[in-house]
Design a protein around this motif. Structure first.
Motif, mmCIF file in Angstrom:
data_model
loop_
_atom_site.group_PDB
_atom_site.id
_atom_site.type_symbol
_atom_site.label_atom_id
_atom_site.label_comp_id
_atom_site.label_asym_id
_atom_site.label_seq_id
_atom_site.Cartn_x
_atom_site.Cartn_y
_atom_site.Cartn_z
ATOM 1 N N UNK A 24 31.710 25.865 75.345
ATOM 2 C CA UNK A 24 30.263 25.713 75.160
ATOM 3 C C UNK A 24 29.703 26.768 74.210
ATOM 4 N N UNK A 25 30.307 27.950 74.187
ATOM 5 C CA UNK A 25 29.855 29.055 73.340
ATOM 6 C C UNK A 25 30.624 29.149 72.027
ATOM 7 N N UNK A 26 31.150 28.021 71.574
ATOM 8 C CA UNK A 26 31.829 27.923 70.276
ATOM 9 C C UNK A 26 32.969 28.925 70.101
ATOM 10 N N UNK A 27 33.772 29.075 71.126
ATOM 11 C CA UNK A 27 34.980 29.903 71.121
ATOM 12 C C UNK A 27 34.673 31.385 70.887
ATOM 13 N N UNK A 28 33.536 31.835 71.348
ATOM 14 C CA UNK A 28 33.154 33.239 71.223
ATOM 15 C C UNK A 28 33.393 33.948 72.561
ATOM 16 N N UNK A 29 34.307 34.903 72.544
ATOM 17 C CA UNK A 29 34.598 35.651 73.767
ATOM 18 C C UNK A 29 33.395 36.502 74.166
ATOM 19 N N UNK A 30 32.714 37.051 73.174
ATOM 20 C CA UNK A 30 31.550 37.885 73.460
ATOM 21 C C UNK A 30 30.447 37.086 74.152
ATOM 22 N N UNK A 31 30.128 35.913 73.604
ATOM 23 C CA UNK A 31 29.100 35.074 74.216
ATOM 24 C C UNK A 31 29.537 34.563 75.586
ATOM 25 N N UNK A 32 30.818 34.290 75.727
ATOM 26 C CA UNK A 32 31.344 33.848 77.015
ATOM 27 C C UNK A 32 31.196 34.941 78.059
ATOM 28 N N UNK A 33 31.515 36.174 77.680
ATOM 29 C CA UNK A 33 31.387 37.275 78.629
ATOM 30 C C UNK A 33 29.926 37.477 79.037
ATOM 31 N N UNK A 34 29.014 37.319 78.094
ATOM 32 C CA UNK A 34 27.590 37.440 78.421
ATOM 33 C C UNK A 34 27.132 36.282 79.302
ATOM 34 N N UNK A 35 27.599 35.079 78.998
ATOM 35 C CA UNK A 35 27.231 33.899 79.774
ATOM 36 C C UNK A 35 27.710 34.002 81.218
ATOM 37 N N UNK A 36 28.926 34.498 81.403
ATOM 38 C CA UNK A 36 29.501 34.612 82.747
ATOM 39 C C UNK A 36 29.166 35.934 83.435
ATOM 40 N N UNK A 37 28.505 36.814 82.688
ATOM 41 C CA UNK A 37 28.139 38.142 83.202
ATOM 42 C C UNK A 37 29.365 38.925 83.681
ATOM 43 N N UNK A 38 30.386 38.939 82.814
ATOM 44 C CA UNK A 38 31.593 39.716 83.080
ATOM 45 C C UNK A 38 31.865 40.571 81.850
ATOM 46 N N UNK A 39 32.776 41.525 82.001
ATOM 47 C CA UNK A 39 33.119 42.391 80.882
ATOM 48 C C UNK A 39 33.893 41.608 79.814
ATOM 49 N N UNK A 40 33.780 42.078 78.590
ATOM 50 C CA UNK A 40 34.457 41.445 77.464
ATOM 51 C C UNK A 40 35.965 41.367 77.709
ATOM 52 N N UNK A 41 36.532 42.448 78.229
ATOM 53 C CA UNK A 41 37.984 42.475 78.479
ATOM 54 C C UNK A 41 38.389 41.435 79.522
ATOM 55 N N UNK A 42 37.555 41.247 80.532
ATOM 56 C CA UNK A 42 37.851 40.236 81.552
ATOM 57 C C UNK A 42 37.832 38.841 80.954
ATOM 58 N N UNK A 43 36.838 38.568 80.128
ATOM 59 C CA UNK A 43 36.748 37.263 79.472
ATOM 60 C C UNK A 43 37.946 37.051 78.551
ATOM 61 N N UNK A 44 38.316 38.079 77.800
ATOM 62 C CA UNK A 44 39.451 37.997 76.896
ATOM 63 C C UNK A 44 40.752 37.744 77.674
ATOM 64 N N UNK A 45 40.910 38.421 78.807
ATOM 65 C CA UNK A 45 42.094 38.224 79.646
ATOM 66 C C UNK A 45 42.144 36.795 80.179
ATOM 67 N N UNK A 46 40.996 36.285 80.621
ATOM 68 C CA UNK A 46 40.958 34.924 81.150
ATOM 69 C C UNK A 46 41.322 33.901 80.071
ATOM 70 N N UNK A 47 40.816 34.089 78.866
ATOM 71 C CA UNK A 47 41.134 33.168 77.771
ATOM 72 C C UNK A 47 42.627 33.215 77.462
ATOM 73 N N UNK A 48 43.180 34.411 77.473
ATOM 74 C CA UNK A 48 44.626 34.562 77.233
ATOM 75 C C UNK A 48 45.417 33.833 78.327
ATOM 76 N N UNK A 49 44.985 33.971 79.562
ATOM 77 C CA UNK A 49 45.656 33.320 80.688
ATOM 78 C C UNK A 49 45.555 31.798 80.566
ATOM 79 N N UNK A 50 44.396 31.309 80.135
ATOM 80 C CA UNK A 50 44.203 29.871 79.939
ATOM 81 C C UNK A 50 45.174 29.352 78.881
#
Length: 80
Positions: A24-50
């Motif tokens: 939904x956030x056009x593959x932006x980890x930064x926007x995803x982390x803000x949308x989910x209210x989590x740290x950038x590193x957590x969002x990046x880790x989740x994307x890597x896991x996916x």
């Protein structure tokens, strides 16, 4: 989608929700982390896991379109 849903249920994670936000956030980890209210590193880790679980190629536009459609259909079926 089912691989992520099964993984989420087994490990009590939110990878499917993260994937939905990432798309939904056009593959932006930064926007995803803000949308989910989590740290950038957590969002990046989740994307890597996916990527590890599903082998999704986020550089392929056709695969992304299929993924978006699949997420919409999955949500419709899941909410029935």
């Amino acid at each position: 989608m089912t691989k992520l849903d099964n993984y989420d249920r087994k490990h009590n994670t939110e990878l499917l929700h993260t994937l939905n936000s990432y798309i939904r956030n056009n593959l932006s980890v930064k926007k995803t982390s803000l949308d989910l209210m989590i740290q950038y590193r957590s969002a990046s880790y989740r994307i890597k896991k996916i990527k590890e679980i599903t082998n999704i190629n986020f550089d392929d536009n056709i695969e992304l379109l299929s993924l978006r459609n699949g997420l919409i259909i999955f949500d419709i079926i899941h909410n029935m």
